[in-house]
Write a protein that holds these residues in place. Sequence first.
Motif, PDB file in Angstrom:
ATOM      1  N   VAL A 210      -1.890  26.189 -20.127  1.00 29.94           N
ATOM      2  CA  VAL A 210      -0.582  25.998 -19.991  1.00 29.94           C
ATOM      3  C   VAL A 210      -0.145  27.056 -20.669  1.00 29.94           C
ATOM      4  N   SER A 211       0.980  27.991 -20.414  1.00 29.73           N
ATOM      5  CA  SER A 211       1.468  29.165 -21.210  1.00 29.73           C
ATOM      6  C   SER A 211       2.632  28.584 -21.864  1.00 29.73           C
ATOM      7  N   VAL A 212       2.142  27.930 -23.187  1.00 34.91           N
ATOM      8  CA  VAL A 212       3.102  27.315 -24.174  1.00 34.91           C
ATOM      9  C   VAL A 212       2.244  27.315 -25.263  1.00 34.91           C
ATOM     10  N   LEU A 213       3.043  27.364 -26.572  1.00 32.79           N
ATOM     11  CA  LEU A 213       2.358  27.341 -27.702  1.00 32.79           C
ATOM     12  C   LEU A 213       2.949  25.883 -28.273  1.00 32.79           C
ATOM     13  N   ILE A 214       2.223  25.138 -28.727  1.00 31.66           N
ATOM     14  CA  ILE A 214       3.046  23.782 -29.425  1.00 31.66           C
ATOM     15  C   ILE A 214       2.647  23.698 -30.857  1.00 31.66           C
ATOM     16  N   GLY A 215       2.080  24.689 -31.669  1.00 36.58           N
ATOM     17  CA  GLY A 215       1.711  24.859 -32.943  1.00 36.58           C
ATOM     18  C   GLY A 215       0.819  23.882 -33.595  1.00 36.58           C
TER      19      GLY A 215
END
Length: 179
Positions: free
Chosen positions: A136-141
């Motif tokens: 999924v093209s998201v960074l959650i850190g």
Amino acid sequence: MKPCLASVFIATSLDGYIARLDGELDWLPSAEADNDMGYETFSASVDVLVMGRHTFEKVLSFGDWPYDLPVKVLSHSKRTMPQALEAKAEFMQGEPAAILGVLASQGFRHAYIDGGETIQAFIRPQLIERLIITRVSVLIGEGLSLFGKLSEPNAMITWRHVKTFTWSNGLVQSHYQRV
């Protein structure tokens, strides 16, 4: 008796997390009615789902039980299955190889392995045959990693890339086979 094969179908953030540290999945996109991203095809290839207790508890928080296939929930302690699920799921204990042996003896041929700790426990002894990972093209850190440490320092498990899809919603799915 043929062994029970084991496969993974899971989503990760771009930075490799399957959930936030508290187990939340709020970063996952909503399911699209017209695009299950191969889940139906994958689920038709398996005949049992093996998940960890934390994943089971998360699924219970969704409301309706989403699975049609038998579910085995791994737990280190004795637990009681909610009465509404007694015919659909059961708790199991044991080492991954032994669990696959029990499943094979019960007639199961292909297990869907789900949940971070459970996937890691099956990967370390090289019991997972196939990985299907949707990014999924998201960074959650920070969060719960899909892959943990291997059992030995400098260990390595080699996978062969089979194919990659890019879905219209921007998700990228890669299929791997254990070498």
